[in-house]
Structures are given as structure tokens and as C-alpha cells.
Scaffold this motif. Structure first.
Motif, PDB file in Angstrom:
ATOM      1  N   ASN A 360       5.500  -8.739  -3.301  1.00  0.00           N
ATOM      2  CA  ASN A 360       4.180  -8.754  -2.600  1.00  0.00           C
ATOM      3  C   ASN A 360       3.656 -10.321  -2.742  1.00  0.00           C
ATOM      4  OD1 ASN A 360       3.585  -8.561  -5.498  1.00  0.00           O
ATOM      5  ND2 ASN A 360       2.973  -6.578  -5.283  1.00  0.00           N
ATOM      6  N   ILE A 416      -3.303  -6.730  -2.082  1.00  0.00           N
ATOM      7  CA  ILE A 416      -2.827  -6.091  -3.266  1.00  0.00           C
ATOM      8  C   ILE A 416      -3.863  -5.540  -4.129  1.00  0.00           C
ATOM      9  CG2 ILE A 416      -1.480  -6.535  -5.306  1.00  0.00           C
ATOM     10  CD1 ILE A 416      -0.492  -9.059  -4.214  1.00  0.00           C
ATOM     11  N   SER A 464       3.188  -0.944   1.592  1.00  0.00           N
ATOM     12  CA  SER A 464       2.650  -2.516   1.987  1.00  0.00           C
ATOM     13  C   SER A 464       2.394  -2.717   3.300  1.00  0.00           C
ATOM     14  CB  SER A 464       3.867  -3.512   1.302  1.00  0.00           C
ATOM     15  OG  SER A 464       5.019  -3.203   2.234  1.00  0.00           O
TER      16      SER A 464
END
Length: 522
Positions: A360, A416, A464
Motif C-alpha cells: 500500500n 489506508i 485495496s
């Protein structure tokens, strides 16, 4: 450093965005301490021990570490005292780095430069010191009064107790196999391998010696309080440090990078107490070789030679093994524009970001080409302290040295959520073959990856993508949260392909969607 203290330090260096956690299975790792928007700058990290490899020394500046293409030109400004072991891109870089180099690096690099000319003799002498294993095999059939086991025990006296029983058991169990491993270890290394390892250790020791001089009050400062000299140094660095953000319109700017100390290096992960037999032999070979490098000329007066500095810091092979494994698990390769390996470094605060094949975070190495028009300009460094004692080095001069070293930066590639583990990819993110990725990671970093992608965990990878879709209002069909798959099925390949299309650059690194790649610029 205790876990709570390290957590506070990471929170500080990231301006509150990183929190340290640990588990028995994963060790220490970083998580998001708050919700993080896409494209956010998470961390700027400074190196502790950075050096250009010997083969690339004329292609990368030893002060700013900017590189040139060897096909166009080579650097010409060098230090002749250490057999041109370092080169500089400009008189300004040379001027900023010269005193640091003369005091802390020059003698070590000069002795290291002797390795290629003396490699055959050095290799033979080192092999002889380690040849107790081969002698033991011969002693098994010897007719003298001493038994082979007592002979072995006497040969192992110099070995750390942590390894002695392990090595003794292996030799007694399979002496011919251990002798074969010894032979393979002794023939595996050549002079250039040892040179590059020694150069990195020299860079590490140079920083350590400078740190000790600061703590001892040997660096000139406007303050006469020894306890305040480090703070004065940090303040001077902050005044000189210039960061060039790669993504504009940031709603958050991390503070000036924290200058790492040797204690931060020692906090990094190392599995040196559980090394296999072949690695124990390898460590002992390297330790003996580096402890007995050819002597410098008696007329050489610039600083401490390498072998003396090395044995003063690493009193035995076990201490050296710890640092060698820290380097193996946390080392950072420096690569030029053609992806050629040109150097090595250690970034202590960077190392708490673990690996994932679906990361990420995207990373920028802080390395630039001297031939590129888009590289940010290096600023001149005005020094304001005027002292009459030329033998004293000032905190401003020292800060100028560190301010030129490349800063590694991490950016979020998608939103995130708080509490999510932060990670980046150590290998080519485009590699679809799981066993190939795992093999690369095991060979280079000594661990077996078990991330969501390697587990073929569809749900985690889709998470994600889902976070990205929530931001862009795109419609992505989500399957069940977690589908246990033991092999690559069509469903997994489709999800993997979607993730790679969204976040992977053809050059092999993770990227932020709709932003130029932090590695290749495309």
C-alpha cells in the motif's frame, strides 16, 4: 530501545502517521496511526552508512550520490590519498565532503583498496585460519595420541559459545559435508565481493565514529554544553535540509527527517543467533579476512585503517554476524537509471515497513541523475559559523554532509484505514509466479513470504481495490471476503490483474494511480 520508546520515535518522525506494533509471528511492523488519504507522504528516511560500490565509484558522486550514465561521461574529481576510492560530481560536493572523508573514511578506504592486489594471499591466509574443519576430517584417521573429538574441541575454542555446540555437532555428524561447505564458502568470494562489503562497513563505521565525536564534544559548536551539541547539530541540519516533494498539494508535510543513530541500527531485526552451518562458516571467513587486510604504508596518516576500526567495533565473529544479518535483512540497494546496482545503504526507520506483494506504499529512493534536466538542483550551503581554529570541525559542516545524502520517501498508493499494516514490495511487483517471488525474497532477504497475494487471498487484495473504488466512485464487483485457494484459479488471476492494472508500473514498482511513477517517471 524499548518498544514504547521506539513507537514514540516513529510517531515523531512521521508526524503522527506511523505506529509500531509487534506479534510473535510477524515481529515488529508499522501500521497507520490514523486514516491516510491516497498520495500522502508517510515518511522521509535518512541513511546510516551509505556508499557507492567500487565498480561504480566513477559513476556516482560520493557526496550527493547522484549518478551519470557510464556511456556518456565519468566523474573525474577524486581523492588521490585513498587510491581514488571516491569521486565527486563537483568542487562543491568535494568541498562539503572532504573533511568528513579525510577524518573518517580515507584510511579505511585506502586499506580496502589494497584487497584486489593482495587477494590471492589474503584468501590463502584466511582459508588456512579456517581450515580446522578439513584438519579435523584428516584427524579422524590420525594415529597420534589425541582423539579426533578433543582435536575438534581445541579447534573450536575461538568460536562463540552460541555457535560452538551447533558447529561441533555438524562436524561430528557429517564431517565430509561440512568440509565441502567450507570449500564452497572459501571459493564463493572474490576480491570485488569483499571490497564492496568492506566499503559498506567502512561507511557504517565512519558514521559511528563521527557520532561518538559529537557526543564527546569534539565537533565545534556555538554551545559549550556537551549535552546540547547534538541538539545544535540537529538544528543546523534542519536549517540546511531541503526536501523536493514529488507530489504537490500535500495537506500534510512530515517534519525534517530524524537523523538516525547507531542505536537505531542495532534495533533492527537480526537472526544471527540461529544461522545455519554454512552461514557460520561464511561469517568466520569474512571476519578473518576483514581483520587481516594488507597494511597501509607507514607514511599514511589520514585516520584509522579499516582492520583496526573493524576489530575495535566487532570484537568477535558473533558481533560481526549481528551486523551482517542486519544488513541482509534491512539493507537497501542503490540503483541508477538503467537499474544497475551502484551502491548500498541502511535506512533504519525505513526498515520497519515490511514486505507485501500487494503493497500500500510506493517508495522513492531519493536518487537522481546528473544528466537529467528534471533532477532538482543542489543548493549551495552557506556556513555562518566563523572560527579561528581550522582543526575543529563545526556542526554546520557536519550537517551539510548529511543534508546531501539521498532521502527515501514513502507515499500511500490508495487510502489506508487506521490500523492497517503499512508495507512496500521488495521485489518486482509484476512477477505473477508466486514461487519466483518467494524464491527472490528468500534468497535476498532470508524469509518466506506469506502475504495475501502469496496466500492467493482474493478478499484482502480486493480490499485495496475497494478503497480505491470508494474514492473514485468506480464500480468494482466484490466477491466473498476471503476465498481459500490453494492454486491460481481464474478468479484469483482476474483480481490480481485488476490490482496490477491499478497500482503497478511496468518498471516493476507500485505506483499511485494517475501520478507519474516514483521510479521511472512514466
Amino acid at each position: 530501545m524499548r518498544h514504547s520508546a521506539l513507537t514514540s520515535q516513529l510517531l515523531e518522525v512521521s508526524a503522527g502517521r506511523i505506529e509500531l506494533r509487534s506479534t510473535d509471528t510477524e515481529g515488529r511492523f508499522c501500521v497507520a496511526a490514523t486514516d491516510i488519504p491516497e498520495g500522502s507522504l508517510i515518511l522521509n528516511a535518512l541513511p546510516y552508512g551509505i556508499i557507492v560500490n567500487a565498480a561504480s565509484k566513477r559513476e556516482a558522486c560520493a557526496a550527493c550520490f547522484r549518478f551519470v550514465s557510464p556511456n556518456t561521461r565519468r566523474l573525474a574529481l577524486s581523492c588521490s590519498a585513498c587510491s581514488s576510492s571516491v569521486y565527486f560530481c563537483s568542487s562543491q560536493c568535494a568541498g562539503i565532503r572532504t573533511r568528513y572523508h579525510d577524518i573518517y573514511e580515507c584510511a579505511m578506504l585506502a586499506q580496502i583498496a589494497l584487497i584486489p592486489r593482495h587477494w590471492v594471499r589474503l584468501h590463502a591466509e584466511t582459508s588456512k585460519r579456517l581450515n580446522f574443519l578439513a584438519l579435523y576430517v584428516d584427524a579422524e584417521s590420525a594415529s597420534d595420541e589425541r582423539s579426533s573429538e578433543s582435536f575438534l574441541d581445541g579447534s573450536l575454542n575461538e568460536i562463540s559459545p552460541m555457535w560452538k555446540d551447533q558447529l561441533r555437532g555438524a562436524v561430528l555428524g557429517k564431517p565430509s559435508a561440512v568440509q565441502s561447505e567450507l570449500f564452497n564458502t572459501l571459493t564463493r568470494y572474490n576480491g570485488s565481493d569483499l571490497v564492496d562489503l568492506a566499503r559498506w562497513i567502512a561507511a557504517l563505521l565512519a558514521r559511528l565514529h563521527l557520532e561518538r565525536d559529537l557526543d564527546a564534544g569534539k565537533i565545534w559548536s556555538t554551545t559549550h554544553d556537551r549535552e546540547a551539541i547534538w541538539d545544535d547539530f540537529v538544528s543546523s541540519f534542519s536549517n540546511q535540509f531541503i526536501f523536493h516533494p514529488l507530489i504537490t498539494n500535500q495537506n500534510h508535510t512530515p517534519p525534517t527527517p530524524t537523523i538516525p543513530r547507531f542505536s537505531d541500527v542495532l534495533n533492527l531485526a537480526s537472526n544471527h543467533l540461529s544461522l545455519p552451518i554454512n552461514d557460520i562458516i561464511r561469517v568466520r571467513f569474512l571476519y578473518n579476512a576483514l581483520s587481516h587486510l594488507p597494511s597501509l604504508s607507514a607514511t599514511f596518516s589520514n585516520g584509522t585503517p579499516f582492520s583496526s576500526a573493524f576489530t575495535s567495533q566487532f570484537l568477535d565473529p558473533l558481533a560481526f554476524a549481528n551486523m551482517l544479518q542486519i544488513r541482509t535483512c534491512n539493507g537497501f540497494g542503490l540503483f541508477d537509471g538503467s537499474d544497475a546496482h551502484m551502491g548500498q545503504a541502511l535506512y533504519p526507520f525505513h526498515s520497519y515497513f515490511n514486505h507485501a506483494c500487494v503493497p500500500n506504499l510506493a517508495r522513492h529512493t531519493g536518487l537522481y541523475s546528473l544528466d537529467s534536466e528534471t533532477s532538482p538542483a543542489l543548493q549551495s550551503v552557506p556556513l555562518t559559523i566563523d572560527i579561528t581554529d581550522d582543526s575543529k570541525w563545526t556542526v554546520e559542516e557536519l550537517a551539510a554532509v548529511l543534508a546531501r545524502e539521498p532521502v527515501v520517501s514513502f507515499y500511500s498508493i490508495h487510502p489506508i484505514a487506521k490500523g492497517t499494516q503499512l508495507n512496500h514490495c521488495y521485489v518486482d511487483v509484476n512477477k505473477r509466479d508466486r514461487e519466483e517471488r518467494r524464491g527472490d525474497l528468500h534468497e535476498n532477504y532470508d524469509f518466506l513470504c506469506n502475504c495475501a497475494r502469496c496466500r492467493t487471498d482474493i478478499g484482502t487484495i480486493q480490499d485495496s481495490l475497494q478503497q480505491r473504488s470508494a474514492k473514485s466512485n468506480e464500480s468494482i464487483q466484490r466477491d466473498s471476503p476471503k476465498v481459500p485457494i490453494t492454486h491460481y484459479t481464474t478468479a484469483f488471476v482476474e483480481v490480481e490483474s485488476s490490482w496490477l492494472d491499478a497500482y503497478a508500473c511496468p518498471c516493476g514498482v507500485a505506483r499511485i494511480p494517475n501520478v507519474a511513477c516514483l521510479r521511472c517517471g512514466l
